[in-house]
Design a protein around this motif. Structure first.
Motif, mmCIF file in Angstrom:
data_model
loop_
_atom_site.group_PDB
_atom_site.id
_atom_site.type_symbol
_atom_site.label_atom_id
_atom_site.label_comp_id
_atom_site.label_asym_id
_atom_site.label_seq_id
_atom_site.Cartn_x
_atom_site.Cartn_y
_atom_site.Cartn_z
ATOM 1 N N THR A 301 0.842 -1.199 0.000
ATOM 2 C CA THR A 301 0.000 0.000 0.000
ATOM 3 C C THR A 301 0.874 1.245 0.000
ATOM 4 O OG1 THR A 301 -0.138 -0.053 2.415
ATOM 5 C CG2 THR A 301 -1.911 -1.128 1.175
ATOM 6 N N LYS A 302 0.291 2.335 -0.488
ATOM 7 C CA LYS A 302 1.013 3.601 -0.592
ATOM 8 C C LYS A 302 0.423 4.678 0.313
ATOM 9 C CE LYS A 302 4.128 2.477 -3.622
ATOM 10 N NZ LYS A 302 5.573 2.570 -3.315
ATOM 11 N N THR A 303 -0.724 4.425 0.902
ATOM 12 C CA THR A 303 -1.366 5.422 1.765
ATOM 13 C C THR A 303 -1.651 4.831 3.132
ATOM 14 O OG1 THR A 303 -3.655 4.863 1.183
ATOM 15 C CG2 THR A 303 -2.495 6.396 -0.281
ATOM 16 N N ALA A 304 -1.739 5.694 4.136
ATOM 17 C CA ALA A 304 -2.087 5.233 5.489
ATOM 18 C C ALA A 304 -3.490 4.661 5.502
ATOM 19 C CB ALA A 304 -1.979 6.397 6.474
ATOM 20 N N MET A 305 -4.396 5.240 4.702
ATOM 21 C CA MET A 305 -5.782 4.745 4.643
ATOM 22 C C MET A 305 -5.809 3.330 4.087
ATOM 23 S SD MET A 305 -7.361 8.192 2.923
ATOM 24 C CE MET A 305 -6.061 8.190 1.689
ATOM 25 N N SER A 349 1.230 7.565 -3.951
ATOM 26 C CA SER A 349 2.325 7.934 -3.045
ATOM 27 C C SER A 349 2.252 9.389 -2.609
ATOM 28 C CB SER A 349 3.678 7.669 -3.711
ATOM 29 O OG SER A 349 3.825 6.295 -4.010
ATOM 30 N N SER A 350 1.586 10.222 -3.408
ATOM 31 C CA SER A 350 1.487 11.652 -3.071
ATOM 32 C C SER A 350 0.177 11.996 -2.368
ATOM 33 C CB SER A 350 1.632 12.487 -4.343
ATOM 34 O OG SER A 350 0.586 12.190 -5.261
ATOM 35 N N ILE A 351 -0.625 10.962 -2.053
ATOM 36 C CA ILE A 351 -1.887 11.196 -1.340
ATOM 37 C C ILE A 351 -1.664 10.934 0.145
ATOM 38 C CG2 ILE A 351 -4.282 10.443 -1.052
ATOM 39 C CD1 ILE A 351 -4.364 9.778 -3.993
ATOM 40 N N LEU A 352 -1.901 11.947 0.939
ATOM 41 C CA LEU A 352 -1.727 11.818 2.389
ATOM 42 C C LEU A 352 -3.029 11.315 3.009
ATOM 43 C CD1 LEU A 352 0.414 15.013 2.886
ATOM 44 C CD2 LEU A 352 1.180 12.663 2.630
ATOM 45 N N ASP A 353 -3.098 11.327 4.327
ATOM 46 C CA ASP A 353 -4.194 10.663 5.034
ATOM 47 C C ASP A 353 -5.457 11.533 5.024
ATOM 48 O OD1 ASP A 353 -5.734 9.056 6.637
ATOM 49 O OD2 ASP A 353 -4.161 8.684 8.106
ATOM 50 N N GLU A 355 -8.463 10.739 5.317
ATOM 51 C CA GLU A 355 -9.405 10.322 6.346
ATOM 52 C C GLU A 355 -9.153 11.059 7.659
ATOM 53 O OE1 GLU A 355 -11.473 6.015 6.902
ATOM 54 O OE2 GLU A 355 -9.300 6.063 7.093
ATOM 55 N N ARG A 356 -7.908 11.055 8.102
ATOM 56 C CA ARG A 356 -7.579 11.712 9.371
ATOM 57 C C ARG A 356 -7.466 13.221 9.217
ATOM 58 N NH1 ARG A 356 -3.647 7.162 12.241
ATOM 59 N NH2 ARG A 356 -5.362 6.112 13.316
ATOM 60 N N LEU A 357 -7.049 13.692 8.055
ATOM 61 C CA LEU A 357 -6.995 15.132 7.824
ATOM 62 C C LEU A 357 -8.385 15.740 7.927
ATOM 63 C CD1 LEU A 357 -4.501 15.346 4.808
ATOM 64 C CD2 LEU A 357 -4.111 16.207 7.117
ATOM 65 N N SER A 358 -9.365 15.112 7.270
ATOM 66 C CA SER A 358 -10.728 15.637 7.318
ATOM 67 C C SER A 358 -11.310 15.511 8.715
ATOM 68 C CB SER A 358 -11.609 14.914 6.293
ATOM 69 O OG SER A 358 -11.691 13.530 6.561
ATOM 70 N N GLY A 359 -10.916 14.461 9.449
ATOM 71 C CA GLY A 359 -11.372 14.309 10.821
ATOM 72 C C GLY A 359 -10.850 15.421 11.715
ATOM 73 N N LEU A 372 -2.824 22.241 3.466
ATOM 74 C CA LEU A 372 -1.974 22.076 2.279
ATOM 75 C C LEU A 372 -1.841 20.605 1.906
ATOM 76 C CD1 LEU A 372 0.936 24.639 2.887
ATOM 77 C CD2 LEU A 372 -1.039 24.870 1.370
ATOM 78 N N ALA A 373 -1.732 19.745 2.928
ATOM 79 C CA ALA A 373 -1.652 18.301 2.678
ATOM 80 C C ALA A 373 -2.936 17.802 2.027
ATOM 81 C CB ALA A 373 -1.398 17.552 3.986
#
Length: 889
Positions: A301-305, A349-353, A355-359, A372-373
């Motif tokens: 996987t490439k993302t934390a989600m 690889s350039s997609i951050l979390d 799910e948690r960012l929106s939370g 920015l993330a």
């Protein structure tokens, strides 16, 4: 100050109080002693009061360590400026617990941070197992908004509760008080999870009426029917208490929690705690890390989600053939299109979390870097969406309206947040120029004070005609206008005289005072204005949390599927073929996904297996066994073969390709893996008891559609008892349950069982020139030797011990032959005595010390007490005693 501390501490008895004193958080009394021990801090004393402290700027490091130790922390801040000789006001601004923490510094990115609650109903309700008394379990991750609940009959509490807690691994749990007395086994279960914080709540806290209202309020619904719940559902009280706990403890806005997912055990493959550990699905048995686990073998996987979703899928394999095939279709589309898959992996690889960012945005716990993330991630999603649409892949399922909303959110972030912003909200670099007129005006004043003053001066010169009018500044007066004595007569009425000098007079104006005020307060006003705009942006984005959560789920699913496709490409895995409920398991040249991953390419030896559970429906099926007895020496590969069969089934049912040349199988409902056992001294359970408990669970729970893996059943007791138990268990699985079973054993007597649904398999061994080679190949037949002494040699046992073991093994075999009447003299007339045989053997010189002892044993074993007269028995005993004493002397 100490009275203030004690007053606040009295309100937070269960929490460690971080009491702010200047640049430090201090702890006192017994709490200081405990914290100093956990954090390895220096313990000091003041007026005989133990105390320890940590720097406030490094608090996060210490808080993280305390959370891992299962502690709650109450942060008590100074809320007024220090006054000389006065007491600074302080209050608790936040309580942090292992299950409610939301900051990245305290979280593991690839794992959910669950807070759980468990409740038992005292009245019968209609549930997934009919009318019964049920227990409800709910758990939530506040950082993502993921909210789940399930229920199970109270009669199955021990097995089901342990199973679910093992799967979700919550950091904190809320427990109904009465469960302790109703289920004494609870203490034993909780001891398995020492790092999980436990909070006991009185039964009245689990009020169904209040819980239903709280859930409806959070979800914005009139009732809970849309979530398959009603006021009598056992899932409702624990779910409601979780929301109450989050509101009270965290004090955060939890509007992003907008729904709950209800599931039943029948929706997924049942994996008990022992099976989950023995198969090493998420962690290994050695150090409990992901290394050498199934998770490690498929995690590309490439993302934390995606990583979090992958963990959940491994823990909850599907039963539905239709749903499994849907997942496999998606993996297959990426497997076949390698170029698209490579671009998707790079973009992921350039997609951050998200799910948690929106939370965090919804909870007002965010900063500019987070936004920015999120912007970067949404840009990547938009690019990836174009590729997926072009390739007509079945991912990122969002409609046109949602696509428009995605672009609007991205544009809002693009236009509002400065690309050079920091995590601080008070440095004046938060909002991009051109987004807010108010912010731009204040920024202009702050950044261009000199130009503003020069423009004002130029305007005043034109208005007054005083060409040598000057603006000056000093600390006492601030900004002022200076007029030479020759131009005093031209000073207008709105000039306000401040001071007269020998050669000039100094004036101010209302406009100049306003400009000065704006300049002096620009920094503070800019911070306030930017925070106001930032909050507006966050509120707007937070209002679309449901969409962002859906988007995160779509990205996570794509990530997991590409991870499966990547594993298949790298390791040459194939798509499994699923058949309807036929009970078939047919694996051609299967491989162990973890073991193969850590060997050199081509070193792993593949093996095949075909089993069919239940009754055969046609003549052809009657030739397919349901039960395989597997024999072979230690280290030959029995356990690897057993585990790889279970792992291949599990991989197929989570929607992954499998390590095999071909795999045709029908979905199983349960997987049982009883491989090895250890004693549990804390519970007072021996190795054999643990083994029998696990075996009993299998025999009481397995069905025709289950897969049962058993290794060395009965080895924890005497050979006679163990063999009897192993045979009885085999017969029950074979004749009553009729499940697909792989049964490894060292009891070679089991290979003589006869049944049309049983097959004997062995691990092949090559013996050549006195050397033994384990071929790791499964072939039909029964093993004739365990080669235990050979394995002992490989482990480093001293040669003298190995030689002695070989002698004893040889002697035992000769005695057994004599008892059976099979050992004859070379002439065929009489049995060879042990001394004569030992003398003729190549190892006779090492046996010379013990022949009489072995003879006595042989005579005892050969004597039939029922046919021996009393006087003869006494004579024999006297004879044996004499021989034994003679030997010792």
């Amino acid at each position: 100050m100490m009275r203030q501390y004690l007053s606040i501490k009295a309100q937070y008895k269960d929490e460690i109080l971080f009491f702010r004193l200047g640049d430090f958080y201090e702890m006192f009394f017994d709490e200081a002693v405990e914290v100093s021990r956990i954090l390895n801090l220096t313990l000091t004393k003041r007026a005989d009061v133990p105390m320890c402290g940590i720097p406030y700027h490094a608090a996060k490091i210490y808080i993280a360590r305390l959370l891992r130790a299962g502690k709650k922390i109450a942060i008590c801040e100074q809320v007024t400026e220090p006054v000389a000789g006065g007491l600074t006001e302080r209050k608790v601004v936040e309580v942090i617990t292992p299950g409610t923490v939301a900051e990245d510094d305290f979280l593991e990115q690839g794992s959910n941070n669950y807070l759980a609650a468990v409740y038992c109903s005292n009245k019968k309700t209609e549930g997934n197992c009919g009318l019964d008394y049920y227990a409800g379990l709910a758990y939530i991750d506040i950082t993502t908004g993921n909210f789940f609940a399930t229920s199970f009959p109270k009669t199955d509490f021990k097995e089901q509760f342990l199973k679910e807690i093992g799967r979700i691994n919550p950091k904190e749990i809320l427990i109904q008080q009465s469960i302790q007395s109703e289920f004494p086994v609870l203490k034993q279960i909780l001891s398995e999870f020492p790092s999980m914080m436990q909070n006991f709540y009185p039964d009245w806290s689990f009020n169904p009426d209040q819980a239903e209202k709280r859930l409806c309020s959070a979800f914005g619904t009139e009732n809970l029917k849309g979530f398959l719940l009603d006021i009598n559902s056992p899932e409702v009280p624990p779910a409601g208490l979780l929301l109450q706990y989050l509101e009270e403890i965290s004090g955060r806005d939890i509007s992003h929690i907008s729904g709950i997912k209800i599931y039943a055990e029948s929706d997924f493959v049942s994996l008990d705690d022992s099976t989950r550990k023995n198969l090493e699905l998420l962690t290994n048995l050695r150090d409990n890390s992901p290394a050498y686990s199934l998770f490690e073998s498929v995690n590309y996987t490439k993302t934390a989600m995606g990583t979090r979703l992958l963990r959940r899928r491994i823990s909850y394999p599907l039963r539905s053939k239709k749903e499994i095939d849907k997942r496999l279709d998606k993996v297959n589309s990426l497997f076949k299109d390698g170029k698209a898959s490579a671009v998707i992996r790079e973009t992921l690889s350039s997609i951050l979390d998200i799910e948690r960012l929106s939370g965090r945005i919804a909870m007002k716990k965010t900063h500019g870097k987070d936004l920015l993330a999120l912007k970067q991630s949404l840009n990547s999603v938009i690019r990836m969406g174009s590729l997926i649409e072009e390739k007509k892949l079945n991912f990122l399922q969002i409609n046109d309206e949602e696509k428009k909303l995605l672009t609007e959110i991205r544009n809002l972030l693009e236009n509002s947040i400065d690309d050079e912003c920091t995590i601080a909200l008070n440095d004046g670099k938060l909002i991009k120029k051109g987004f807010s007129k108010k912010v731009d005006t204040i920024k202009n004043i702050k950044e261009n004070a000199h130009e503003i003053l020069e423009k004002y001066l130029d305007d005043e010169r034109k208005k007054t005609g005083i060409n040598n009018l000057k603006i000056k500044y000093n600390r006492m007066m601030g900004y002022f206008l200076e007029v030479s004595l020759g131009n005093i007569s031209a000073v207008p009425d709105y000039f306000i005289r401040q001071r007269s000098l020998s050669n000039a007079d100094r004036f101010t104006t209302e406009t100049l005072q306003q400009i000065e005020d704006n300049i002096n307060n620009s920094e503070e006003r800019l911070i306030d204005a930017e925070k106001e705009v930032f909050d507006e942006v966050c509120t707007e984005i937070g209002s679309h949390h449901r969409f962002l959560q859906k988007l995160a789920e779509e990205v996570a699913e794509l990530d997991v599927n590409q991870s499966f496709a990547q594993a298949a490409i790298l390791h040459a895995w194939t798509r499994p073929e699923l058949c309807d409920n036929s009970g078939l398991l047919n694996i051609t040249n299967g491989r162990h996904p973890v073991v193969e991953n850590h060997l050199r390419a081509g070193d792993f030896v593949p093996n095949s297996i075909e089993l069919l559970s239940g009754e055969a429906s046609n003549q052809e099926d009657r030739t397919i066994p349901s039960f395989a007895v597997i024999t072979g020496p230690n280290m030959a590969g029995k356990s690897t073969f057993l585990r790889q069969t279970a792992l291949i089934c599990l991989l197929a049912q989570i929607g992954s390709f499998v390590p095999a040349e071909k795999a045709v199988l029908s979905p199983v409902d349960k997987i049982f893996c009883r491989v090895g056992a250890t004693d549990n001294l804390a519970r007072g359970e021996s190795t054999f008891l643990v083994e029998m408990i696990e075996t009993a669970y299998i025999l009481n729970s397995a069905t025709r559609n289950s897969l049962v893996i058993m290794d060395e059943v009965g080895r924890g007791t005497s050979m006679e008892d163990g063999l009897a138990i192993a045979q009885a268990v085999s017969e029950h699985l074979l004749n009553t349950i009729k499940a697909k079973t792989l049964f490894a054993t060292h009891y070679h007597e089991l290979t003589r069982l006869e049944h049309e649904k049983i097959i004997n398999l062995k691990l092949d061994v090559l013996e050549a020139e006195g050397k033994i080679v384990f071929l790791k190949k499964v072939v039909p037949g029964a093993a004739g030797n365990s080669y235990g002494i050979h394995v002992a040699g490989l482990a480093g046992i001293p040669q003298s011990v190995l030689t002695r073991a070989e002698n004893l093994l040889y002697m035992r075999s000769q005695f057994q032959k004599e008892r059976a009447g099979q050992a004859e003299s070379p002439s065929g007339n009489t049995a060879i005595g042990s001394e004569e045989k030992a003398a003729s053997s190549p190892v006779s010189n090492t046996l010379s010390l013990f022949p009489e002892e072995e003879l006595i044993l042989n005579e005892i074993l050969s004597t039939n007490p029922d046919e021996t007269a009393p006087i003869k028995a006494l004579q024999l005993i006297a004879s044996w005693k004499k021989k034994a004493l003679g030997e010792m002397t």
